[in-house]
Design an enzyme around this catalytic site. Structure first.
Site, PDB file in Angstrom:
ATOM      1  CG  ASP A 158      -0.270  -0.304   2.535  1.00 19.99           C
ATOM      2  OD1 ASP A 158       0.967  -0.488   2.550  1.00 19.99           O
ATOM      3  OD2 ASP A 158      -0.964  -0.360   3.566  1.00 19.99           O
ATOM      4  CG  ASP A 164       6.633   5.343   6.642  1.00 18.65           C
ATOM      5  OD1 ASP A 164       7.294   6.380   6.489  1.00 18.65           O
ATOM      6  OD2 ASP A 164       6.071   5.073   7.722  1.00 18.65           O
ATOM      7  CB  VAL A 214      -2.749   8.720   4.454  1.00 18.99           C
ATOM      8  CG1 VAL A 214      -2.258  10.125   4.167  1.00 18.99           C
ATOM      9  CG2 VAL A 214      -1.756   7.689   3.930  1.00 18.99           C
TER      10      VAL A 214
HETATM   11  P1  IMP Z   1       7.622   0.784   5.915  1.00 17.93           P
HETATM   12  O1  IMP Z   1       7.972  -0.643   6.240  1.00 17.93           O
HETATM   13  O2  IMP Z   1       8.117   1.729   6.964  1.00 17.93           O
HETATM   14  O3  IMP Z   1       7.975   1.217   4.518  1.00 17.93           O
HETATM   15  O4  IMP Z   1       6.078   0.939   6.090  1.00 17.93           O
HETATM   16  C1  IMP Z   1       5.230   0.349   5.267  1.00 17.93           C
HETATM   17  C2  IMP Z   1       4.046  -0.209   6.026  1.00 17.93           C
HETATM   18  O5  IMP Z   1       3.674   0.592   7.141  1.00 17.93           O
HETATM   19  C3  IMP Z   1       2.903  -0.206   5.074  1.00 17.93           C
HETATM   20  O6  IMP Z   1       2.729  -1.493   4.542  1.00 17.93           O
HETATM   21  C4  IMP Z   1       1.736   0.223   5.926  1.00 17.93           C
HETATM   22  O7  IMP Z   1       1.063  -0.919   6.400  1.00 17.93           O
HETATM   23  C5  IMP Z   1       2.301   0.934   7.110  1.00 17.93           C
HETATM   24  N1  IMP Z   1       2.171   2.406   6.967  1.00 17.93           N
HETATM   25  C6  IMP Z   1       3.145   3.277   6.641  1.00 17.93           C
HETATM   26  N2  IMP Z   1       2.683   4.541   6.587  1.00 17.93           N
HETATM   27  C7  IMP Z   1       1.358   4.458   6.871  1.00 17.93           C
HETATM   28  C8  IMP Z   1       0.310   5.442   6.953  1.00 17.93           C
HETATM   29  O8  IMP Z   1       0.471   6.656   6.734  1.00 17.93           O
HETATM   30  N3  IMP Z   1      -0.922   4.969   7.284  1.00 17.93           N
HETATM   31  C9  IMP Z   1      -1.180   3.655   7.522  1.00 17.93           C
HETATM   32  N4  IMP Z   1      -0.223   2.696   7.441  1.00 17.93           N
HETATM   33  C10 IMP Z   1       1.038   3.106   7.128  1.00 17.93           C
HETATM   34 MG    MG Z   2       1.048  -2.760   5.372  1.00 19.26          MG
END
Ligand code: IMP
Ligand code: MG
Length: 192
Positions: free
Chosen positions: A109, A112, A162
């Protein structure tokens, strides 16, 4: 639920238009890659739970023979609005040990920190796919996300929390059809 919305960042019509565009691009790229020697397969690896809405929209716009293997990763447990580090929770349908014939597309989705996409990418690479591509609906405009290699991004958004279109806060709001921010009172107490 709608009372909790602060701002609509991306509306449903814009989401649909852009997903159609990106699907066309993916179909073109993978279609060309898969048209070589042998019976190349396409394997979609959606990252649960956040990608469910996006992946279901995306794959219905991809006119390619495909299999689907789900993986579940958790980075934002419960009431958090900041990543706590990604962890594989379960492989609901275990990835085949050998993906040598498959062109794999990992779908999430939002990008981040890149932790989630990174561990799933490493997991898939162990099965030696013919090719590996990654696709996200959203990417946050923050250094870690912008520096992380990803093949397809539907939208770059500001570095804010979000929900909607699969993204949740504390398990809720995934069914909102637009990408929205929540009012401050709703997430007050998060990350405490
Ligand atoms: P990352 O591993 O830090 O890149 O984060 C990715 C995961 O964190 C995504 O698959 C989302 O499930 C969750 N995530 C990151 N940012 C958001 C946000 O703004 N809202 C909701 N879920 C988020
Ligand atoms: Mg996720």
């Amino acid at each position: 639920m709608n009372d909790d919305i602060d701002q609509v960042l991306i509306g449903r019509d814009d989401l649909d238009r852009r997903v159609t565009e990106v699907a066309r691009q993916i179909a073109g790229d993978i279609g060309v890659a898969a048209s070589g020697v042998g019976a190349a397969e396409i394997t979609i690896v959606p990252i649960l739970t956040g990608s469910i809405i996006f992946v279901s929209d995306l794959i219905r716009k991809l006119p390619l023979p495909m299999q689907i293997h789900l993986v579940s990763v958790s980075a934002y447990p419960g009431r958090s609005t900041r990543s706590r580090g990604a962890r594989i929770r379960s492989q609901l349908t275990s990835l085949p040990e050998d993906l040598a014939d498959a062109h794999v597309l990992v779908v999430d989705d939002i990008l981040d920190t890149g932790g989630t996409l990174g561990i799933v990418r490493d997991l898939v690479l162990r099965s030696r796919p013919r090719s590996l591509r990654t696709c996200v609906l959203l990417r946050k405009r923050r250094p870690a996300a912008m520096a992380f290699p990803v093949d397809y991004v539907c939208f770059d958004i500001p570095d804010v929390f979000v929900v909607g279109c699969g993204l949740d806060y504390n398990g809720y709001y995934r069914n909102l059809p637009d990408i929205v921010t929540l009012r401050q009172e709703v997430t007050a107490g998060a990350d405490a």
